[in-house]
Design a protein around this motif. Structure first.
Motif, short mmCIF file in Angstrom:
data_model
loop_
_atom_site.label_atom_id
_atom_site.label_comp_id
_atom_site.label_asym_id
_atom_site.label_seq_id
_atom_site.Cartn_x
_atom_site.Cartn_y
_atom_site.Cartn_z
N CYS A 7 0.84 -1.20 0.00
CA CYS A 7 0.00 0.00 0.00
C CYS A 7 0.87 1.25 0.00
CB CYS A 7 -0.93 0.00 1.22
SG CYS A 7 -0.05 -0.14 2.78
N ARG A 8 0.24 2.37 -0.26
CA ARG A 8 0.94 3.65 -0.28
C ARG A 8 0.30 4.59 0.74
NH1 ARG A 8 3.93 1.00 -2.63
NH2 ARG A 8 4.97 1.31 -4.64
N PRO A 9 1.04 5.57 1.19
CA PRO A 9 0.49 6.52 2.18
C PRO A 9 -0.68 7.30 1.61
CG PRO A 9 2.89 6.78 1.96
CD PRO A 9 2.43 5.90 0.83
N ASP A 10 -1.67 7.58 2.47
CA ASP A 10 -2.76 8.46 2.08
C ASP A 10 -2.68 9.72 2.94
OD1 ASP A 10 -3.60 7.64 4.57
OD2 ASP A 10 -5.39 6.58 3.87
N VAL A 11 -3.69 10.58 2.84
CA VAL A 11 -3.65 11.85 3.57
C VAL A 11 -3.62 11.63 5.08
CG1 VAL A 11 -6.17 12.15 3.56
CG2 VAL A 11 -4.69 14.15 3.74
N VAL A 12 -4.31 10.60 5.57
CA VAL A 12 -4.33 10.32 7.02
C VAL A 12 -2.96 9.88 7.49
CG1 VAL A 12 -5.38 8.90 8.84
CG2 VAL A 12 -6.80 9.72 6.95
N THR A 13 -2.30 9.04 6.70
CA THR A 13 -0.96 8.58 7.05
C THR A 13 0.01 9.76 7.11
OG1 THR A 13 -1.50 6.70 5.63
CG2 THR A 13 0.71 6.76 6.58
N TYR A 14 -0.05 10.62 6.11
CA TYR A 14 0.82 11.81 6.10
C TYR A 14 0.52 12.71 7.30
CZ TYR A 14 3.38 11.35 1.70
OH TYR A 14 4.26 10.95 0.71
N ASN A 15 -0.75 12.89 7.62
CA ASN A 15 -1.11 13.72 8.76
C ASN A 15 -0.52 13.16 10.06
OD1 ASN A 15 -2.57 15.43 7.13
ND2 ASN A 15 -4.57 14.62 7.69
#
Length: 335
Positions: free
Chosen positions: A56-64
């Motif tokens: 998987c790849r990072p999404d906005v929640v992961t970056y946050n």
């Protein structure tokens, strides 16, 4: 344990790695001070790691999550780099992303970057929330930029974001810090005139500053007013008033207020007891201090360093310190 080893073990036991798992791990590592491990997890996720089973790849929640962890660790520039990285990866920052970064740069005192981020989010169609506005307004108030803070309040209202009690208390604090007491009271009166019901936060802010400026009659008047309005005073209001009464030598009144707050089911905390003890000790009323220590013990409140220092002063002041020591509650003797 290295992040890669942890992921391998999770894959071995049949755990399917997804953005939720990664986000949870990064959040956990960040909160336990292992930000470097959280960063490594993010890198592995971003570039992909077949060996560890990353699919998987990072999404906005992961970056946050990682940006928040970096900001809390004081690595604000690193957080900003990840902000640019997520944008270049085609992931649009949301209001949470911007608010986290804005808070971080407010902490650094960098108004230019804060302003740039705020304008950028507006330009990108990301609507600031009440938390975003509260962070920026608080920053401008602490810098004495009250005109800017008020313009932000007006912008907030224009954007359809309703100010809450915390926002108004921030502005009142700003006025008091600037020595503009009348403006703080005017703001308080204006919001009530407009139909906004000032809550305990607004009242406690005014009472705190009136007490600090020794305007006790207005503090008491506000206290009576909030009760008549059906607003229940909290521990901050009571402790503030108790402290002011102690400082003005009205120890019995302060002690009566302690009893009254308990009757009203508002539990005093260590700060409340510490204020009263300090007042009684200063007046050499040793039995009162011992009595308050026992009340603390009955409520399972543990003494702070300040209270322990008062106990040491109490023993020094007492002629027969051994007898006094025996009168102290058990939790102090065991500490």
């Amino acid at each position: 344990m290295e992040s890669t080893e942890l992921l391998k073990k999770m894959v071995v036991v049949g755990c399917r790695l997804d953005v939720i798992i990664y986000g949870t791990l990064m959040d956990g590592f960040s909160k336990t001070g292992k930000i470097s491990v959280a960063i490594k997890l993010h890198k592995e996720m971003a570039k992909g790691n077949e060996e560890s089973g990353v699919i998987c790849r990072p999404d906005v929640v992961t970056y946050n999550t990682i940006i928040d962890g970096l900001c809390k660790a004081g690595l604000i520039e690193k957080a900003r780099q990840l902000f640019f990285e997520m944008k270049s990866s085609g992931i649009s920052p949301d209001v949470v992303t911007y608010t986290i970064l804005i808070h971080g740069f407010c902490h650094l005192g960098d108004w230019e970057i804060v302003k740039s981020l705020f304008i950028s989010m507006m330009d990108q169609g990301v609507r600031p929330c009440v938390v975003t506005f509260s962070v920026v307004i608080d920053f401008r108030c602490k810098k004495g930029k009250l005109d800017e803070a008020n313009r932000l309040l007006q912008l907030m209202i224009q954007q359809g974001v309703e100010p809450d009690a915390y926002i108004y208390s921030i502005l009142m604090n700003g006025y008091f810090l600037a020595g503009r007491i009348g403006y703080a009271r005017e703001l308080f009166d204006s919001i009530t005139r407009e139909g906004y019901r000032a809550g305990v936060v607004c009242y406690s802010t005014l009472i705190k500053w009136y007490c600090k400026n020794k305007i006790v009659n207005k503090a008491r008047s506000l206290y009576r007013e909030m009760i008549s309005e059906g607003i229940r005073p909290n521990v901050i209001v009571y402790t503030t008033l108790i402290n002011r009464l102690c400082n003005s030598g009205q120890l019995e009144n302060a002690n009566e207020l302690l009893s009254y707050m308990e009757e009203k089911s508002c539990a005093p905390d260590e700060v409340t007891f510490g204020m009263l003890m300090f007042g009684f000790l200063k007046n050499n009323e040793i039995p009162k201090v011992v009595e308050l220590l026992h009340k603390m013990a009955e409520r399972n409140l543990k003494p702070t360093e300040f209270i322990m220092s008062l106990v040491m002063q109490l023993l020094v002041k007492t002629e027969n310190y051994r007898e006094c020591l025996n009168q102290l509650p058990q939790f102090l003797v065991q500490k």
